[in-house]
Scaffold this active site. Structure first.
Site, PDB file in Angstrom:
ATOM      1  N   ASP A   1      -4.982  -5.042  -6.821  1.00 39.48           N
ATOM      2  CA  ASP A   1      -4.813  -3.661  -6.334  1.00 39.48           C
ATOM      3  C   ASP A   1      -3.341  -3.237  -6.383  1.00 39.48           C
ATOM      4  O   ASP A   1      -3.015  -2.066  -6.530  1.00 39.48           O
ATOM      5  CB  ASP A   1      -5.278  -3.518  -4.873  1.00 39.48           C
ATOM      6  CG  ASP A   1      -6.445  -4.396  -4.486  1.00 39.48           C
ATOM      7  OD1 ASP A   1      -6.616  -5.466  -5.086  1.00 39.48           O
ATOM      8  OD2 ASP A   1      -7.173  -4.026  -3.568  1.00 39.48           O
TER       9      ASP A   1
ATOM     10  N   ASP B   1       0.801  -1.230   0.000  1.00 38.42           N
ATOM     11  CA  ASP B   1       0.000   0.000   0.000  1.00 38.42           C
ATOM     12  C   ASP B   1       0.831   1.275   0.000  1.00 38.42           C
ATOM     13  O   ASP B   1       0.287   2.368  -0.218  1.00 38.42           O
ATOM     14  CB  ASP B   1      -0.939   0.014   1.213  1.00 38.42           C
ATOM     15  CG  ASP B   1      -2.010  -1.052   1.082  1.00 38.42           C
ATOM     16  OD1 ASP B   1      -2.451  -1.295  -0.055  1.00 38.42           O
ATOM     17  OD2 ASP B   1      -2.401  -1.651   2.105  1.00 38.42           O
TER      18      ASP B   1
HETATM   19  N1  GLY Z   1      -7.123  -2.534  -1.127  1.00 36.92           N
HETATM   20  C1  GLY Z   1      -7.754  -1.631  -1.962  1.00 36.92           C
HETATM   21  C2  GLY Z   1      -9.199  -1.833  -2.143  1.00 36.92           C
HETATM   22  O1  GLY Z   1      -9.907  -2.187  -1.229  1.00 36.92           O
HETATM   23  O2  GLY Z   1      -9.655  -1.632  -3.225  1.00 36.92           O
END
Ligand code: GLY
Length: 389
Positions: free
Chosen positions: A173, A111
């Site tokens: 992601d 992240d």
């Molecule tokens: N982890 C990013 C999302 O929930 O889209």
């Protein structure tokens, strides 16, 4: 008359949407500029806004260590860029700099790209202040510590591997975090960071894509061979379903990879994911949280997936050379923004957020049909990109 074409203009007086309707009808929707300002002034050190509870006005706050902490400063930078108002610069700088303390040499999760590119990335792009760039280079080095050459990819949620719950894995992601590596490679961080980003993208393309260009949220990898061996979901409806935001991350992430590398594999990944998404989009252009939810049309929407996709399509439309594809992506992106700008989604009277009706993590019962900070961030980014068309 249903407006066909709306463009954002952020006025110096507040945050305003000038809505250009089909002909000469013009609506002016004043977003809750005072509310935004109040939220910014209510800053709590170490905290970042992420959502709003039903019936409440104020943003809920969470620790800046969470994955969403880059969006609030990023949005403030966009507001500063659009208005030139020093108030936003001060707010943006403050909420950006408070992220530095979460930066460790050894990353704990992918992240870091979300957190540092949206905040420091916009800060540096807008101000050219090298102090921001230095932090970004450290953030990129930290992210790169999660790269495992045996698998050719970054491990997305390291804690799951550490506790033995999951083997090496990637989530779609994670594609969004490669932009930080590309940026760092171009700005003194070294070619190694570029190579890591390219390798991760290639492996993810193979691991997450299905033959119809829909994507799985999670991919697992074989410990011996390093090759992907399982597709599954975590935030989507089912292992084989199209989770709307995951698909949006794929469109956006591979668009960035193509911009940075001009590798046709990444263009095919971006356009393939975009076409799969657009083909099944409801007529009003905002997806349900998962395209395969059998309760559609009663399932919750995910406005964030529309914001992310609209922003990505506006970039992708400038990268494809086929004229009709360019026009199609532009038209679809503007139609999404048009719907998001309608009173169905944009309700300044409701609360301090811009957009309503996003869904964060339905299987875990978290953040269902609520405002989410990243929906607003990518909405503003998309409107900024639309203004350039
Ligand atoms: N982890 C990013 C999302 O929930 O889209």
């Amino acid at each position: 008359m249903r407006p066909l074409h709306r463009l954002l203009h952020v006025s110096a007086l507040g945050v305003c949407l000038h809505v250009h309707a089909q002909k000469d009808a013009r609506l002016l929707v004043t977003l809750n500029a005072q509310a935004f300002t109040t939220a910014a002034e209510a800053h709590e050190p170490g905290k970042s806004p992420f959502s709003v509870e039903a019936g409440k006005k104020e943003w809920l706050l969470e620790s800046v260590s969470g994955w969403r902490s880059g969006f609030w400063p990023g949005m403030q930078w966009y507001l500063y860029e659009a208005t030139g108002d020093g108030f936003w610069k001060t707010q943006a700088d403050r909420s950006t700099r408070q992220l530095e303390r979460i930066l460790d040499k050894q990353a704990h999760s992918h992240d870091i790209g979300f957190q540092f590119y949206c905040s420091y990335g916009n800060a540096y792009r807008i101000t050219n202040d090298e102090a921001y760039a230095k932090v970004m280079l450290r953030a990129a080095d930290s992210l790169a510590t999660l790269f495992d050459p045996h698998y050719g990819s970054i491990c997305s949620w390291t804690y799951r591997k550490r506790i033995g719950e999951w083997p090496h894995h990637t989530i779609i992601d994670n594609m969004m975090n490669l932009e930080l590596l590309f940026w760092a490679a171009r700005n003194g961080g070294g070619k190694r960071l570029y190579d890591i980003a390219v390798s991760h993208a290639r492996v993810s393309h193979k691991a997450h894509y299905r033959p119809d260009n829909t994507t799985a949220h999670v991919a697992w990898y074989d410990e011996k061979t390093g090759a992907p061996n399982k597709q599954m979901t975590h935030q989507g409806l089912a292992d084989g379903s199209m989770w709307a935001r995951g698909q949006a991350w794929a469109i956006y992430g591979f668009t960035v990879c193509y911009r940075e590398t001009r590798d046709p594999e990444f263009l095919a990944a971006a356009t393939g994911a975009a076409d799969a998404f657009l083909k099944r989009l409801p007529a009003d252009k905002v997806p349900y949280w998962d395209f395969d939810d059998p309760t559609i049309p009663n399932a919750p929407r995910d406005a964030s997936a529309a914001s992310i996709t609209a922003s990505a399509l506006l970039e992708l439309s400038g990268l494809v050379t086929n004229k009709s594809l360019q026009a199609r992506y532009r038209k679809e992106a503007l139609a999404m923004l048009n719907e998001l700008s309608s009173p169905q989604y944009l309700k300044p009277e409701m609360n301090h957020a811009m957009l309503q009706h996003s869904t964060g993590n339905k299987p875990q019962g978290k953040d269902i049909d609520v405002p989410l900070i990243y929906a607003d961030y990518y909405f503003v980014e998309a409107l900024r990109r639309a203004g350039r068309l």
